[in-house]
Structures are given as structure tokens and as C-alpha cells.
Design a protein around this motif. Sequence first.
Motif, short mmCIF file in Angstrom:
data_model
loop_
_atom_site.label_atom_id
_atom_site.label_comp_id
_atom_site.label_asym_id
_atom_site.label_seq_id
_atom_site.Cartn_x
_atom_site.Cartn_y
_atom_site.Cartn_z
N ILE A 45 8.32 7.27 -2.68
CA ILE A 45 9.09 7.57 -1.47
C ILE A 45 8.16 7.35 -0.29
CG2 ILE A 45 10.46 9.30 -0.25
CD1 ILE A 45 10.67 10.81 -2.95
N ALA A 46 8.56 6.44 0.59
CA ALA A 46 7.74 6.13 1.76
C ALA A 46 8.53 6.47 3.03
CB ALA A 46 7.35 4.66 1.76
N PHE A 47 7.87 7.14 3.96
CA PHE A 47 8.46 7.53 5.23
C PHE A 47 7.76 6.74 6.34
CE2 PHE A 47 8.88 11.06 2.33
CZ PHE A 47 10.18 11.49 2.53
N TYR A 48 8.53 6.01 7.12
CA TYR A 48 7.99 5.18 8.19
C TYR A 48 8.48 5.70 9.53
CZ TYR A 48 7.28 1.70 4.49
OH TYR A 48 6.89 1.05 3.35
N VAL B 287 12.15 4.72 2.28
CA VAL B 287 12.33 3.74 1.21
C VAL B 287 12.02 4.44 -0.11
CG1 VAL B 287 11.56 1.55 0.25
CG2 VAL B 287 11.64 1.84 2.72
N ILE B 288 12.97 4.40 -1.03
CA ILE B 288 12.79 4.99 -2.36
C ILE B 288 12.83 3.87 -3.37
CG2 ILE B 288 13.73 6.60 -4.07
CD1 ILE B 288 14.95 8.18 -1.73
N LEU C 73 6.92 20.52 -5.60
CA LEU C 73 5.62 20.05 -5.12
C LEU C 73 5.68 19.25 -3.83
CD1 LEU C 73 4.30 18.78 -8.57
CD2 LEU C 73 3.81 20.97 -7.48
N LEU C 74 6.87 18.85 -3.42
CA LEU C 74 7.01 18.01 -2.22
C LEU C 74 6.63 18.75 -0.95
CD1 LEU C 74 10.41 16.10 -2.58
CD2 LEU C 74 8.13 15.15 -2.62
N PRO C 75 5.99 18.06 -0.03
CA PRO C 75 5.74 18.67 1.28
C PRO C 75 7.08 19.03 1.95
CG PRO C 75 4.52 16.62 1.05
CD PRO C 75 5.44 16.72 -0.12
N ASN D 277 5.13 -0.77 10.43
CA ASN D 277 5.16 -1.45 9.13
C ASN D 277 4.46 -0.65 8.03
OD1 ASN D 277 6.60 -3.68 10.06
ND2 ASN D 277 4.73 -4.66 10.78
N ASP D 278 3.55 0.23 8.42
CA ASP D 278 2.84 1.04 7.45
C ASP D 278 3.45 2.43 7.40
OD1 ASP D 278 0.96 -0.99 6.85
OD2 ASP D 278 -0.22 -0.45 8.61
N PRO D 279 3.61 2.98 6.18
CA PRO D 279 4.23 4.31 6.08
C PRO D 279 3.37 5.40 6.69
CG PRO D 279 3.48 3.55 3.93
CD PRO D 279 3.23 2.43 4.89
N ASP D 280 4.04 6.36 7.29
CA ASP D 280 3.39 7.56 7.82
C ASP D 280 3.01 8.46 6.65
OD1 ASP D 280 2.57 9.31 9.91
OD2 ASP D 280 4.40 10.47 9.60
N THR D 281 3.90 8.53 5.66
CA THR D 281 3.68 9.32 4.46
C THR D 281 4.19 8.53 3.26
OG1 THR D 281 4.08 11.37 5.69
CG2 THR D 281 4.23 11.51 3.30
N ARG D 282 3.42 8.56 2.17
CA ARG D 282 3.85 7.91 0.92
C ARG D 282 3.66 8.92 -0.20
NH1 ARG D 282 3.93 2.29 -0.54
NH2 ARG D 282 2.95 1.95 1.48
N ILE D 283 4.71 9.10 -0.99
CA ILE D 283 4.67 10.04 -2.11
C ILE D 283 4.94 9.26 -3.39
CG2 ILE D 283 5.75 12.07 -3.13
CD1 ILE D 283 6.56 12.85 -0.23
N LYS D 284 4.10 9.47 -4.41
CA LYS D 284 4.30 8.85 -5.72
C LYS D 284 4.43 9.96 -6.75
CE LYS D 284 1.66 4.70 -4.72
NZ LYS D 284 0.60 3.80 -5.20
N ILE D 285 5.52 9.88 -7.52
CA ILE D 285 5.81 10.91 -8.52
C ILE D 285 6.03 10.23 -9.86
CG2 ILE D 285 7.35 12.79 -9.18
CD1 ILE D 285 8.29 12.77 -6.18
#
Length: 81
Positions: A7-10, A77-78, A34-36, A15-23
Motif C-alpha cells: 500500500i503506497a500513499f502519495y 495504490v494497492i 499493526l497499521l499506522p 512520484n515517490d510515495p510519502d508512505t509505503r507499507i508492505k504486509i
Amino acid sequence: MMQTLQIAFYRPNKNDPDTRIKIPLSSLNISEKLLPSKAKASLEREGIDLNHLSELFAKQGPKGTLIEIENAEERIVISIE
């Protein structure tokens, strides 16, 4: 190789994500805890429930980008990699 939900937050116009989460898909059922809080709030605003995603991927699911959501505040983006 273990599949992961990404899950990427832009921010707007970036063009670069502010936050990227990999699960890892194997731990998707516990990931909501566990998610912020900011990431969880963004997903909830868009009506995305990770518990339902874990049911979907209990079997071999799709790969690649699943959904892209964009509004005035952010783009989410998921994907499965």
C-alpha cells in the motif's frame, strides 16, 4: 518468494510515495492492528477493509496493481507483489 500486499500513499503531484507499507499475505489477518493510524484512516475513508482482503487472498489471488484511488489530498495504490 512470499507474496506481499503493498500500500503506497502519495501526496498530490508527487512520484515517490510519502508512505509505503508492505504486509506479507500470510499475516494479512493481523495487519490491521499493526497499521499506522494515518494509513488506517486513509483506507477507511475510501471504504477499504483489510479483513475482507485477507478472505480474498486465502486462495491464490491476483498479482500486480489491484486498485488506484486518487483524490485532491492523496493517491493510494494497492498491489500484490
